[in-house]
Design a protein around this motif. Structure first.
Motif, PDB file in Angstrom:
ATOM      1  N   ASP A  79       0.126  -6.517   6.525  1.00 59.54           N
ATOM      2  CA  ASP A  79       0.128  -6.666   5.072  1.00 59.54           C
ATOM      3  C   ASP A  79      -0.593  -7.967   4.722  1.00 59.54           C
ATOM      4  OD1 ASP A  79       1.527  -7.882   2.491  1.00 59.54           O
ATOM      5  OD2 ASP A  79       1.747  -5.705   2.405  1.00 59.54           O
ATOM      6  N   ALA A  80      -1.617  -7.887   3.883  1.00 62.95           N
ATOM      7  CA  ALA A  80      -2.423  -9.069   3.578  1.00 62.95           C
ATOM      8  C   ALA A  80      -1.646 -10.105   2.777  1.00 62.95           C
ATOM      9  CB  ALA A  80      -3.683  -8.657   2.820  1.00 62.95           C
ATOM     10  N   ALA A  81      -0.639  -9.699   2.039  1.00 61.88           N
ATOM     11  CA  ALA A  81       0.116 -10.644   1.207  1.00 61.88           C
ATOM     12  C   ALA A  81       1.111 -11.453   2.022  1.00 61.88           C
ATOM     13  CB  ALA A  81       0.832  -9.887   0.093  1.00 61.88           C
ATOM     14  N   THR A  82       1.757 -10.812   3.002  1.00 62.53           N
ATOM     15  CA  THR A  82       2.819 -11.484   3.758  1.00 62.53           C
ATOM     16  C   THR A  82       2.428 -11.827   5.189  1.00 62.53           C
ATOM     17  OG1 THR A  82       3.773  -9.393   4.529  1.00 62.53           O
ATOM     18  CG2 THR A  82       4.510 -10.237   2.387  1.00 62.53           C
ATOM     19  N   GLY A  83       1.438 -11.137   5.734  1.00 63.87           N
ATOM     20  CA  GLY A  83       1.057 -11.347   7.123  1.00 63.87           C
ATOM     21  C   GLY A  83       1.881 -10.541   8.106  1.00 63.87           C
ATOM     22  N   LYS A  84       2.904  -9.847   7.636  1.00 65.10           N
ATOM     23  CA  LYS A  84       3.732  -9.038   8.539  1.00 65.10           C
ATOM     24  C   LYS A  84       2.950  -7.809   8.991  1.00 65.10           C
ATOM     25  CE  LYS A  84       8.167 -10.455   6.557  1.00 65.10           C
ATOM     26  NZ  LYS A  84       8.550 -11.224   7.768  1.00 65.10           N
ATOM     27  N   SER A  85       3.108  -7.466  10.266  1.00 65.98           N
ATOM     28  CA  SER A  85       2.362  -6.327  10.793  1.00 65.98           C
ATOM     29  C   SER A  85       3.255  -5.442  11.637  1.00 65.98           C
ATOM     30  CB  SER A  85       1.164  -6.805  11.624  1.00 65.98           C
ATOM     31  OG  SER A  85       1.578  -7.536  12.758  1.00 65.98           O
ATOM     32  N   GLY A  86       2.827  -4.201  11.800  1.00 65.17           N
ATOM     33  CA  GLY A  86       3.579  -3.243  12.594  1.00 65.17           C
ATOM     34  C   GLY A  86       2.649  -2.263  13.275  1.00 65.17           C
ATOM     35  N   GLN A  87       3.174  -1.588  14.273  1.00 56.97           N
ATOM     36  CA  GLN A  87       2.391  -0.626  15.038  1.00 56.97           C
ATOM     37  C   GLN A  87       2.156   0.622  14.204  1.00 56.97           C
ATOM     38  OE1 GLN A  87       3.869  -0.183  18.994  1.00 56.97           O
ATOM     39  NE2 GLN A  87       2.619   1.624  19.453  1.00 56.97           N
ATOM     40  N   ALA A  88       0.891   1.061  14.152  1.00 58.24           N
ATOM     41  CA  ALA A  88       0.546   2.208  13.314  1.00 58.24           C
ATOM     42  C   ALA A  88       0.811   3.530  14.002  1.00 58.24           C
ATOM     43  CB  ALA A  88      -0.923   2.130  12.898  1.00 58.24           C
ATOM     44  N   ALA A  89       0.682   3.574  15.316  1.00 55.65           N
ATOM     45  CA  ALA A  89       0.913   4.813  16.064  1.00 55.65           C
ATOM     46  C   ALA A  89       1.309   4.455  17.488  1.00 55.65           C
ATOM     47  CB  ALA A  89      -0.334   5.688  16.057  1.00 55.65           C
ATOM     48  N   ARG A  90       2.045   5.351  18.123  1.00 60.09           N
ATOM     49  CA  ARG A  90       2.529   5.089  19.479  1.00 60.09           C
ATOM     50  C   ARG A  90       1.486   5.416  20.536  1.00 60.09           C
ATOM     51  NH1 ARG A  90       8.365   7.770  20.135  1.00 60.09           N
ATOM     52  NH2 ARG A  90       8.189   6.613  22.103  1.00 60.09           N
ATOM     53  N   ALA A  91       0.472   6.189  20.177  1.00 58.49           N
ATOM     54  CA  ALA A  91      -0.539   6.590  21.150  1.00 58.49           C
ATOM     55  C   ALA A  91      -1.426   5.403  21.513  1.00 58.49           C
ATOM     56  CB  ALA A  91      -1.390   7.723  20.588  1.00 58.49           C
TER      57      ALA A  91
END
Length: 499
Positions: A174-186
């Motif tokens: 997220d550009a506003a907070t910098g928090k990120s997560g995995q988009a896919a398990r593959a």
């Protein structure tokens, strides 16, 4: 009785003798020092260990150049820059990690990616506000490095490749907070295609992943299955350079195919659902349409070669729909063993480059609306019927009736991409050397050269007969720079006069 005269050396002669004596001593000392240095160097080499260089060299090599900030990777809304952060030189342990070398392609087999992503990835990402300079740090997963960051079209998110020791995955921040997560398990198959891309609506990321039903890695036979065979062009002198890395035998060919065969996929960044598109193939580049409904793909083709590197192997360029069905064949390029034509072939690409398929120069997706656009020669029948005049807008050809007309035209190619699914957007009176289109697809920017004079013009597609000359200069070579989906223009030359 004759007098005996004693000759005494002059002061100059004595000086010469003294100089020669000192010179002889200096030469002897120098020889002694050289011998001692050679002996010391030999003793050092005999230890067969790494040594620390002199302080001056160590200071230059270890200077923290990676802390320099270069404002690049600007967001589409022009409000932020994306900075890739480095932690310095790679370690010796990293360089020593096992990898395969397939005719110029270095592969990290443990992680199914190009070795460059293992060795040269970034340590982190940060977002810099273009107005205030405020920095937002992107939260990178622990134990990962970062490659190929890409802004979403609405500038609200950043997708990137997170490289772990045993795999690479797509993450979205997220550009506003910098928090990120995995988009896919593959896990990704990032050997030839080492980047990712967004669809225009910002809902999906396009990537190449490891096939779900992938077989185990091929194993080399304990005993060779046949002799080593090399075939060359009969009676033709080799035009190739000496390559440091080439395929060595049938097993190398099978192993290369194993590590470059991936699955094209569409990843929903909200639901994390992964949609597989078509069958696995040896993808070298993927260029999705803005709406994600079509894909311009290039795949590597066998036969492979022992004479040239992988970048000269045959390729096939096609248009696929979202189900993986081939809707148009663009270009079959055979294996190039002669002449030498080494080319790179990794990553998502193909937007507006001159290296389009034959008859479709500058082939690229329309930046707005359906279809693609390209440049083609005006058919001779059209030129003859118009007496050398441009049709569909534009000025008359310079050749006139009976003259040599080099007119070219810009064509829009519409789905479903059949032979007749085309519409002429603009006809130019000369060969087009550069081409760009505005983001709203309403304005063309063309570069052309004639009679030693180069120019850049803008054409409003709603009023094509009117050409707006931006730059015209003798000895000027028009050149457009690229920067994401939108492109600017520039060139080489001296002072110019704008018309």
């Amino acid at each position: 009785m004759a007098r005996v005269r004693t000759l005494r050396p002059s002061r100059a002669a004595w000086s010469a003798v003294v100089v020669l004596a000192f010179a002889a001593q200096a030469v002897a000392a120098q020889r002694s020092n050289v011998a001692e240095q050679v002996a010391a160097d030999r003793a050092l080499l005999a230890k067969e260990v790494y040594v620390t260089p002199p302080a001056e060299i160590a200071t230059l090599v270890t200077a923290p150049w990676y802390r320099n900030v270069t404002l690049t990777l600007q967001s589409p809304d022009r409000t932020h820059f994306l900075r890739q952060e480095s932690d310095g030189m790679p370690s010796v342990q990293g360089f020593g990690k096992f990898h395969y070398y397939f005719g110029g392609l270095q592969v990290d087999p443990a992680a199914n990616r190009a070795r460059v992503l293992t060795m040269r990835a970034s340590a982190g990402l940060s977002l810099i506000d273009a107005t205030t300079g405020k920095t937002t740090t992107v939260e990178i997963p622990k134990g990962a490095t970062v490659s190929s960051p890409s802004w979403s079209p609405d500038s609200r998110r950043v997708a990137y490749i997170a490289n772990f020791p045993d795999a690479s995955y797509v993450y979205v921040a997220d550009a506003a907070t910098g928090k990120s997560g995995q988009a896919a398990r593959a896990p990704l198959l990032a050997t030839l295609v080492t980047t990712i891309d967004w669809t225009q609506d910002g809902r999906h990321v396009v990537a190449v992943v490891v096939p779900s039903l992938r077989a185990p890695e091929p194993r080399k036979p304990a005993i060779e299955t046949g002799p080593q065979v090399r075939l060359w062009l009969n009676g033709v002198k080799s035009p190739q350079r000496n390559f440091a890395s080439l395929l060595d035998g049938p097993f190398d060919k099978d192993l290369l195919q194993y590590y470059v065969t991936g699955q094209l996929a569409l990843i929903d960044v909200k639901t994390h659902a992964l949609t597989r598109i078509g069958a696995p193939a040896m993808f070298t580049s993927v260029d999705p349409s803005p709406d994600g409904r079509y894909f311009r793909v290039t795949t590597m083709q066998r036969p492979f070669s022992y004479m040239v590197q992988y970048s000269s192997f045959g390729t096939r360029e096609q248009l696929w729909d979202a189900s993986g069905k081939v809707v148009a064949e663009l270009w079959d390029r055979p294996l190039r063993e002669a002449p030498d034509s080494t080319q790179t072939g990794a990553g998502f690409g193909g937007r507006g480059t001159l290296n389009g398929p034959p008859g479709k120069k500058f082939l690229a997706w329309m930046p707005s609306g359906p279809g693609m656009y390209y440049v083609e020669p005006v058919p001779s029948a059209d030129s003859a019927a118009n007496g050398g005049r441009a049709n569909g807008g534009g000025r008359a050809g310079r050749g006139g009736r009976g003259g040599s007309v080099r007119a070219e035209r810009v064509v829009q190619w519409m789905p479903p991409y059949g032979k007749d699914d085309t519409k002429v957007l603009y006809t130019n009176d000369a060969a087009v050397s550069q081409l760009a289109m505005s983001d709203d697809a309403k304005t063309l920017f063309l570069g052309q050269s004639s009679g030693g004079q180069g120019e850049i013009v803008a054409v409003d597609l709603a009023d094509p007969p009117v050409r707006h000359v931006i730059l015209r200069q003798r000895g000027y070579t028009p050149a457009f720079g690229t920067g994401g989906r939108g492109r600017g223009f520039g060139g080489r030359g001296g002072p110019s006069d704008a018309a």
